[in-house]
Motif scaffolding. Structure first.
Motif, mmCIF file in Angstrom:
data_model
loop_
_atom_site.group_PDB
_atom_site.id
_atom_site.type_symbol
_atom_site.label_atom_id
_atom_site.label_comp_id
_atom_site.label_asym_id
_atom_site.label_seq_id
_atom_site.Cartn_x
_atom_site.Cartn_y
_atom_site.Cartn_z
ATOM 1 N N ALA A 259 0.731 -1.132 -0.139
ATOM 2 C CA ALA A 259 0.005 -0.135 -0.101
ATOM 3 C C ALA A 259 0.885 1.414 -0.153
ATOM 4 O O ALA A 259 0.530 2.273 -0.506
ATOM 5 C CB ALA A 259 -1.059 -0.150 1.308
ATOM 6 N N GLY A 260 2.150 1.210 0.624
ATOM 7 C CA GLY A 260 2.834 2.411 0.837
ATOM 8 C C GLY A 260 3.903 2.597 -0.432
ATOM 9 O O GLY A 260 4.658 3.566 -0.611
ATOM 10 N N ALA A 261 3.718 1.771 -1.385
ATOM 11 C CA ALA A 261 4.808 1.792 -2.570
ATOM 12 C C ALA A 261 4.208 2.661 -3.628
ATOM 13 O O ALA A 261 3.107 2.748 -3.922
ATOM 14 C CB ALA A 261 4.826 0.129 -3.033
ATOM 15 N N SER A 262 5.126 3.100 -4.381
ATOM 16 C CA SER A 262 4.949 3.729 -5.890
ATOM 17 C C SER A 262 4.961 2.576 -6.843
ATOM 18 O O SER A 262 6.000 1.805 -6.702
ATOM 19 C CB SER A 262 6.005 4.908 -6.141
ATOM 20 N N LEU A 263 4.121 2.694 -7.771
ATOM 21 C CA LEU A 263 4.073 1.372 -8.763
ATOM 22 C C LEU A 263 4.041 2.186 -10.182
ATOM 23 O O LEU A 263 3.689 3.417 -10.222
ATOM 24 C CB LEU A 263 2.871 0.726 -8.875
ATOM 25 N N ALA A 264 4.758 1.446 -11.145
ATOM 26 C CA ALA A 264 4.704 1.956 -12.563
ATOM 27 C C ALA A 264 4.613 0.732 -13.401
ATOM 28 O O ALA A 264 5.126 -0.321 -13.087
ATOM 29 C CB ALA A 264 5.880 2.927 -12.659
ATOM 30 N N TRP A 265 4.315 1.395 -14.731
ATOM 31 C CA TRP A 265 4.509 0.364 -15.727
ATOM 32 C C TRP A 265 5.748 1.171 -16.801
ATOM 33 O O TRP A 265 5.532 2.204 -17.035
ATOM 34 C CB TRP A 265 3.199 0.142 -16.742
ATOM 35 N N SER B 196 2.606 5.698 -14.002
ATOM 36 C CA SER B 196 2.856 5.576 -12.747
ATOM 37 C C SER B 196 1.799 5.935 -11.806
ATOM 38 O O SER B 196 0.877 6.741 -12.236
ATOM 39 C CB SER B 196 4.126 6.341 -12.247
ATOM 40 N N VAL B 197 1.737 5.311 -10.591
ATOM 41 C CA VAL B 197 0.761 5.749 -9.733
ATOM 42 C C VAL B 197 1.189 5.454 -8.296
ATOM 43 O O VAL B 197 1.823 4.605 -7.903
ATOM 44 C CB VAL B 197 -0.466 4.439 -9.770
ATOM 45 N N THR B 198 0.981 6.719 -7.577
ATOM 46 C CA THR B 198 1.744 6.782 -6.116
ATOM 47 C C THR B 198 1.136 6.144 -5.195
ATOM 48 O O THR B 198 -0.246 5.579 -5.549
ATOM 49 C CB THR B 198 1.781 8.157 -5.641
ATOM 50 N N SER B 199 1.375 6.181 -3.911
ATOM 51 C CA SER B 199 0.640 5.388 -2.863
ATOM 52 C C SER B 199 -0.698 6.255 -2.584
ATOM 53 O O SER B 199 -1.527 5.592 -2.014
ATOM 54 C CB SER B 199 1.527 5.275 -1.622
ATOM 55 N N ASP B 200 -0.406 7.374 -2.985
ATOM 56 C CA ASP B 200 -1.928 8.210 -2.810
ATOM 57 C C ASP B 200 -2.732 8.270 -3.925
ATOM 58 O O ASP B 200 -3.959 8.720 -3.982
ATOM 59 C CB ASP B 200 -1.542 9.673 -2.530
ATOM 60 N N GLY B 201 -2.432 7.411 -5.000
ATOM 61 C CA GLY B 201 -3.385 7.255 -5.985
ATOM 62 C C GLY B 201 -2.982 8.301 -7.245
ATOM 63 O O GLY B 201 -4.016 8.380 -8.029
ATOM 64 N N ILE B 202 -1.907 9.198 -7.121
ATOM 65 C CA ILE B 202 -1.962 10.050 -8.252
ATOM 66 C C ILE B 202 -1.160 9.295 -9.356
ATOM 67 O O ILE B 202 -0.254 8.534 -9.291
ATOM 68 C CB ILE B 202 -0.602 11.134 -7.483
ATOM 69 N N THR B 203 -1.643 9.579 -10.664
ATOM 70 C CA THR B 203 -1.103 9.079 -11.658
ATOM 71 C C THR B 203 -0.734 9.735 -12.543
ATOM 72 O O THR B 203 -0.800 10.946 -12.467
ATOM 73 C CB THR B 203 -2.163 8.274 -12.459
ATOM 74 N N ASN B 204 0.220 9.337 -13.300
ATOM 75 C CA ASN B 204 0.902 10.176 -14.433
ATOM 76 C C ASN B 204 1.263 9.307 -15.682
ATOM 77 O O ASN B 204 1.428 7.954 -15.303
ATOM 78 C CB ASN B 204 2.231 10.469 -13.919
ATOM 79 N N TYR B 205 1.340 10.004 -16.799
ATOM 80 C CA TYR B 205 1.398 9.165 -18.313
ATOM 81 C C TYR B 205 2.211 9.805 -19.002
ATOM 82 O O TYR B 205 2.357 11.036 -19.211
ATOM 83 C CB TYR B 205 -0.044 9.243 -18.913
ATOM 84 N N ALA B 206 2.795 8.769 -19.848
ATOM 85 C CA ALA B 206 3.597 9.346 -20.912
ATOM 86 C C ALA B 206 2.913 9.884 -21.893
ATOM 87 O O ALA B 206 1.819 9.603 -22.152
ATOM 88 C CB ALA B 206 4.315 8.219 -21.681
ATOM 89 N N ASN B 207 3.503 11.139 -22.544
ATOM 90 C CA ASN B 207 2.471 11.960 -23.460
ATOM 91 C C ASN B 207 1.898 10.836 -24.426
ATOM 92 O O ASN B 207 0.831 10.863 -25.091
ATOM 93 C CB ASN B 207 3.100 12.866 -24.204
ATOM 94 N N SER B 208 2.871 9.981 -25.168
ATOM 95 C CA SER B 208 2.235 9.082 -26.127
ATOM 96 C C SER B 208 1.055 8.135 -25.922
ATOM 97 O O SER B 208 0.644 7.529 -26.743
ATOM 98 C CB SER B 208 3.859 8.115 -26.465
ATOM 99 N N VAL B 209 0.926 7.928 -24.472
ATOM 100 C CA VAL B 209 -0.184 7.259 -24.094
ATOM 101 C C VAL B 209 -1.416 7.701 -23.385
ATOM 102 O O VAL B 209 -2.633 6.867 -23.030
ATOM 103 C CB VAL B 209 0.076 5.884 -23.091
ATOM 104 N N GLU B 210 -1.181 9.080 -23.168
ATOM 105 C CA GLU B 210 -2.251 9.827 -22.410
ATOM 106 C C GLU B 210 -3.646 9.625 -23.360
ATOM 107 O O GLU B 210 -3.668 9.778 -24.532
ATOM 108 C CB GLU B 210 -1.776 11.090 -22.217
ATOM 109 N N GLY B 211 -4.734 9.505 -22.411
ATOM 110 C CA GLY B 211 -5.851 9.305 -23.037
ATOM 111 C C GLY B 211 -6.292 7.847 -23.602
ATOM 112 O O GLY B 211 -7.289 7.665 -23.878
ATOM 113 N N ARG B 212 -5.249 7.105 -23.708
ATOM 114 C CA ARG B 212 -5.435 5.501 -24.183
ATOM 115 C C ARG B 212 -5.124 4.882 -23.177
ATOM 116 O O ARG B 212 -6.085 3.568 -23.110
ATOM 117 C CB ARG B 212 -4.583 5.395 -25.545
ATOM 118 N N PHE B 213 -4.409 4.953 -22.156
ATOM 119 C CA PHE B 213 -3.955 3.784 -21.283
ATOM 120 C C PHE B 213 -4.385 4.499 -19.903
ATOM 121 O O PHE B 213 -4.433 5.657 -19.628
ATOM 122 C CB PHE B 213 -2.477 3.736 -21.263
#
Length: 118
Positions: A33-39, A53-70
């Motif tokens: 639960a406390g880990a940062s995770l990513a693909w 990526s997704v932080t332990s707080d649920g904040i997500t971040n995406y590469a521009n190339s996949v934004e809106g699709r993944f």
């Protein structure tokens, strides 16, 4: 090192969808639960790159190339992470890796192949 197991890769035609999963069966719940995770992904002959990526707080971040699709998501109770991939393109072809970071220690899964044909 955290033991991570990816699944869900495969071959699809452009425009199709796949859902990747990453399990951490040997990790205790509080650690997960406390880990940062990513693909990440690594196309053949190229460097590994961050997909989402997704932080332990649920904040997500995406590469521009996949934004809106993944879409990246996590289920801490099941110790699972997912990557829903829609509208796949040939450029998405790569080995996809699950990534786990806790206490500044990185762990990687073995990778799962995603192949998108045109």
């Amino acid at each position: 090192q955290v033991y991570l197991v990816e699944s869900g890769g495969g071959s699809v035609q452009a425009g199709g969808s796949l859902r990747l999963s990453c399990a951490a069966p040997r990790t205790i719940l509080s650690t997960y639960a406390g880990a940062s995770l990513a693909w990440y992904r690594q196309p053949l002959g190229k460097e590994r790159e961050l997909v989402a990526s997704v932080t332990s707080d649920g904040i997500t971040n995406y590469a521009n190339s996949v934004e809106g699709r993944f879409t990246i998501s996590r289920n801490n109770g099941r110790k699972m992470m997912y990557l829903q991939m829609n509208d796949l393109k040939p450029d998405d072809t790569a080995v996809y890796y699950c990534f786990f970071n806790r206490w500044n220690q990185d762990s990687w899964g073995q990778g799962t192949q995603v192949t998108v044909s045109s």
